[in-house]
Design a protein around this motif. Structure first.
Motif, PDB file in Angstrom:
ATOM      1  N   ASP A  24       0.819  -1.226   0.000  1.00  0.00           N
ATOM      2  CA  ASP A  24       0.000   0.000   0.000  1.00  0.00           C
ATOM      3  C   ASP A  24       0.849   1.270   0.000  1.00  0.00           C
ATOM      4  O   ASP A  24       0.337   2.364  -0.242  1.00  0.00           O
ATOM      5  N   ILE A  25       2.130   1.112   0.312  1.00  0.00           N
ATOM      6  CA  ILE A  25       3.003   2.294   0.411  1.00  0.00           C
ATOM      7  C   ILE A  25       3.495   2.692  -0.983  1.00  0.00           C
ATOM      8  O   ILE A  25       4.045   1.873  -1.717  1.00  0.00           O
ATOM      9  N   ALA A  26       3.294   3.968  -1.309  1.00  0.00           N
ATOM     10  CA  ALA A  26       3.751   4.449  -2.620  1.00  0.00           C
ATOM     11  C   ALA A  26       5.241   4.769  -2.577  1.00  0.00           C
ATOM     12  O   ALA A  26       5.952   4.590  -3.575  1.00  0.00           O
ATOM     13  N   LEU A  27       5.710   5.263  -1.440  1.00  0.00           N
ATOM     14  CA  LEU A  27       7.128   5.601  -1.318  1.00  0.00           C
ATOM     15  C   LEU A  27       7.573   5.488   0.135  1.00  0.00           C
ATOM     16  O   LEU A  27       6.917   6.028   1.039  1.00  0.00           O
ATOM     17  N   PHE A  28       8.674   4.768   0.342  1.00  0.00           N
ATOM     18  CA  PHE A  28       9.288   4.624   1.666  1.00  0.00           C
ATOM     19  C   PHE A  28      10.505   5.537   1.691  1.00  0.00           C
ATOM     20  O   PHE A  28      11.401   5.401   0.847  1.00  0.00           O
ATOM     21  N   ILE A  29      10.496   6.479   2.637  1.00  0.00           N
ATOM     22  CA  ILE A  29      11.627   7.420   2.744  1.00  0.00           C
ATOM     23  C   ILE A  29      12.299   7.194   4.093  1.00  0.00           C
ATOM     24  O   ILE A  29      11.882   7.761   5.112  1.00  0.00           O
ATOM     25  N   PRO A  30      13.319   6.334   4.113  1.00  0.00           N
ATOM     26  CA  PRO A  30      13.990   6.036   5.382  1.00  0.00           C
ATOM     27  C   PRO A  30      15.178   6.957   5.622  1.00  0.00           C
ATOM     28  O   PRO A  30      15.730   7.545   4.683  1.00  0.00           O
ATOM     29  N   HIS A  31      15.567   7.062   6.891  1.00  0.00           N
ATOM     30  CA  HIS A  31      16.823   7.730   7.234  1.00  0.00           C
ATOM     31  C   HIS A  31      17.960   7.030   6.495  1.00  0.00           C
ATOM     32  O   HIS A  31      17.985   5.809   6.380  1.00  0.00           O
ATOM     33  N   GLN A  32      18.891   7.831   5.980  1.00  0.00           N
ATOM     34  CA  GLN A  32      19.966   7.287   5.147  1.00  0.00           C
ATOM     35  C   GLN A  32      21.243   7.174   5.987  1.00  0.00           C
ATOM     36  O   GLN A  32      22.053   8.101   6.031  1.00  0.00           O
ATOM     37  N   ALA A  33      21.393   6.035   6.691  1.00  0.00           N
ATOM     38  CA  ALA A  33      22.612   5.820   7.490  1.00  0.00           C
ATOM     39  C   ALA A  33      23.498   4.780   6.830  1.00  0.00           C
ATOM     40  O   ALA A  33      24.718   4.851   6.944  1.00  0.00           O
ATOM     41  N   ASN A  34      22.859   3.825   6.177  1.00  0.00           N
ATOM     42  CA  ASN A  34      23.601   2.731   5.553  1.00  0.00           C
ATOM     43  C   ASN A  34      22.634   2.017   4.606  1.00  0.00           C
ATOM     44  O   ASN A  34      21.539   1.635   5.025  1.00  0.00           O
ATOM     45  N   LYS A  35      23.018   1.844   3.359  1.00  0.00           N
ATOM     46  CA  LYS A  35      22.108   1.225   2.392  1.00  0.00           C
ATOM     47  C   LYS A  35      21.691  -0.177   2.840  1.00  0.00           C
ATOM     48  O   LYS A  35      20.564  -0.608   2.613  1.00  0.00           O
ATOM     49  N   ARG A  36      22.607  -0.861   3.528  1.00  0.00           N
ATOM     50  CA  ARG A  36      22.272  -2.221   3.976  1.00  0.00           C
ATOM     51  C   ARG A  36      21.173  -2.192   5.042  1.00  0.00           C
ATOM     52  O   ARG A  36      20.329  -3.084   5.100  1.00  0.00           O
ATOM     53  N   ILE A  37      21.180  -1.170   5.906  1.00  0.00           N
ATOM     54  CA  ILE A  37      20.125  -1.037   6.928  1.00  0.00           C
ATOM     55  C   ILE A  37      18.785  -0.773   6.234  1.00  0.00           C
ATOM     56  O   ILE A  37      17.761  -1.373   6.559  1.00  0.00           O
ATOM     57  N   ILE A  83       8.331  -3.940   1.267  1.00  0.00           N
ATOM     58  CA  ILE A  83       8.294  -2.809   0.335  1.00  0.00           C
ATOM     59  C   ILE A  83       9.343  -3.046  -0.752  1.00  0.00           C
ATOM     60  O   ILE A  83      10.532  -3.214  -0.455  1.00  0.00           O
ATOM     61  N   VAL A  84       8.883  -3.071  -2.003  1.00  0.00           N
ATOM     62  CA  VAL A  84       9.797  -3.405  -3.104  1.00  0.00           C
ATOM     63  C   VAL A  84      10.766  -2.257  -3.384  1.00  0.00           C
ATOM     64  O   VAL A  84      10.481  -1.094  -3.093  1.00  0.00           O
ATOM     65  N   GLU A  85      11.901  -2.637  -3.986  1.00  0.00           N
ATOM     66  CA  GLU A  85      13.032  -1.720  -4.128  1.00  0.00           C
ATOM     67  C   GLU A  85      12.676  -0.392  -4.818  1.00  0.00           C
ATOM     68  O   GLU A  85      13.145   0.669  -4.401  1.00  0.00           O
ATOM     69  N   ASP A  86      11.841  -0.459  -5.868  1.00  0.00           N
ATOM     70  CA  ASP A  86      11.600   0.798  -6.587  1.00  0.00           C
ATOM     71  C   ASP A  86      10.669   1.758  -5.847  1.00  0.00           C
ATOM     72  O   ASP A  86      10.425   2.878  -6.284  1.00  0.00           O
ATOM     73  N   LYS A  87      10.173   1.318  -4.668  1.00  0.00           N
ATOM     74  CA  LYS A  87       9.378   2.233  -3.838  1.00  0.00           C
ATOM     75  C   LYS A  87      10.194   2.737  -2.649  1.00  0.00           C
ATOM     76  O   LYS A  87       9.639   3.277  -1.696  1.00  0.00           O
ATOM     77  N   VAL A  88      11.493   2.508  -2.673  1.00  0.00           N
ATOM     78  CA  VAL A  88      12.354   2.936  -1.563  1.00  0.00           C
ATOM     79  C   VAL A  88      13.255   4.059  -2.051  1.00  0.00           C
ATOM     80  O   VAL A  88      13.965   3.895  -3.049  1.00  0.00           O
ATOM     81  N   LEU A  89      13.212   5.197  -1.362  1.00  0.00           N
ATOM     82  CA  LEU A  89      14.068   6.302  -1.795  1.00  0.00           C
ATOM     83  C   LEU A  89      15.453   6.160  -1.174  1.00  0.00           C
ATOM     84  O   LEU A  89      15.593   6.133   0.047  1.00  0.00           O
ATOM     85  N   ILE A  90      16.437   6.053  -2.031  1.00  0.00           N
ATOM     86  CA  ILE A  90      17.820   5.952  -1.558  1.00  0.00           C
ATOM     87  C   ILE A  90      18.648   7.032  -2.245  1.00  0.00           C
ATOM     88  O   ILE A  90      18.730   7.090  -3.472  1.00  0.00           O
TER      89      ILE A  90
END
Ligand code: UT7
Length: 328
Positions: free
Chosen positions: A245-258, A268-275
């Motif tokens: 259901d999430i259109a975009l996940f915007i996580p804190h950017q500390a480490n791509k692996r996290i 949440i699939v990769e193309d909905k994650v802002l990196i």
């Protein structure tokens, strides 16, 4: 009354430090930094730049974006752990610099969760009905507390920030839910030991490099994955939602692996994650508002979209905020 985001902006200093630049300063390599963190470069301040300068540029962009005058702003909240000074607050400096004559404000210290804590605080001020326009800024000048002899920390951070304007909405949109946490027992794992009232700045404390940030990276990593994934899962299930259901996940950017681990746990699939950690490194309170503004500018957010924000940082502090985007 919910609070909705009606303007976004970000600013990063002009100077860029690449991983190859760092190779010349500490015992590290571009390959190590890229593969362990996802970072390729970071922006760093020049000698005469501090957090209030970055924040002022963000605040001016927000006013321009909304096409309003500074005296319409009621409240300025600045999430930062690298203020220009202990006092006056960075918020007060921004207020003066932009001429926000009707605003009051304060700095808020929650490290990497600073922007989320600020959004929650601002949203609650909006819900009282007393405040109409609130600026929430997340900014950090991490190089001011970085030890460029300590490869455990100096390769992962950068300088920069972003912000939003919050206004009331009568619709079921805007900031629709939040879960925030704190666990002070994790404090020693990510800490600036000196320079405060515990170890005031002295020649001895400075010689012992106590005014720099220290991190037990492995321990923080473990808690960060669990904290960010747990709280994101919790806010989804509380709202009867799944990762789909999430259109975009915007996580804190500390480490791509996290980020990858947390997104996977939430489905949440990769193309909905802002990196964007590759470009900026970890700008602490700055990461989420920078990413949010990039997403808006790149038209990655549409009316009605569900946006999930999540952060984990020193304190420990962590949390998640759910937004149903309402186009202005
Ligand atoms: O935003 C606030 C919250 N902060 C975080 O979420 C950060 C969480 N932690 C991390 O992201 C990671 O723990 C780091 C990126 C800080 C470190 O990555 P790691 O995979 O945990 O590395 P490590 O500390 O286990 O070190 C692995 C190896 C060690 O060498 P040996 O013992 O295997 O020979 C380190 O000495 O990598 C070495 N190492 C480095 N090598 C090159 C550590 N730092 C560096 C470096 N360059 N900068």
């Amino acid at each position: 009354m919910n609070a909705k985001i009606t303007a976004t902006a970000h600013n990063t200093p002009k100077n860029i430090m690449t991983n190859h630049d760092l190779e010349k300063i500490v015992d590290t390599s571009d390959e190590w930094i890229r593969s362990r963190t996802g970072i390729e470069k970071r922006h760093i301040v020049s000698e005469d730049e501090a957090s209030s300068d970055i924040s002022t540029r963000i605040a001016l962009s927000l006013l321009k974006e909304k096409n309003i005058l500074a005296d319409e702003i009621d409240l300025i909240i600045v999430g930062t752990v690298t203020p220009d000074h202990y006092t006056p607050s960075t918020a007060a400096l921004v207020q003066k610099n932009i001429g926000a004559t009707n605003a009051w404000g304060f700095d808020l210290s929650a490290a990497c969760s600073g922007f989320l804590y600020g959004l929650e605080t601002g949203a609650n001020f909006i819900s009282t009905g007393k405040y109409e326009k609130i600026m929430v800024i997340g900014v950090d000048t991490m190089t001011s507390i970085l030890d460029f002899k300590d490869r455990d920390t100096c390769v992962i951070f950068g300088d920069g920030g972003g912000g939003v304007i919050l206004e009331p909405t009568t619709k079921e949109s805007g900031i629709i839910d939040s879960i925030l946490h704190m666990d002070g027992s994790g404090g020693d794992y990510l800490i600036v030991p000196g320079g405060g009232s515990r170890i005031p700045a002295t020649i001895k404390s400075v010689n012992e490099r106590k005014h720099y940030i220290k991190q037990d990276g492995k321990t923080v990593y473990k808690y960060a994955v669990k904290g960010m994934a747990d709280v994101s899962e919790k806010i989804l299930s509380k709202n009867n939602l799944s990762g789909d259901d999430i259109a975009l996940f915007i996580p804190h950017q500390a480490n791509k692996r996290i980020i990858d681990a947390a997104a996977e746990r939430c489905g949440i699939v990769e193309d909905k994650v802002l990196i964007n950690i590759d470009k900026y490194g970890n700008t602490t309170a700055g990461t989420i508002p920078i990413a949010l503004n990039e997403a808006v500018n790149e038209n990655r957010i549409n009316d009605g979209d569900l946006i999930l924000l999540a952060a984990f940082g020193a304190g420990f502090t962590w949390g998640s905020i759910l937004i149903r985007w309402e186009s202005i």
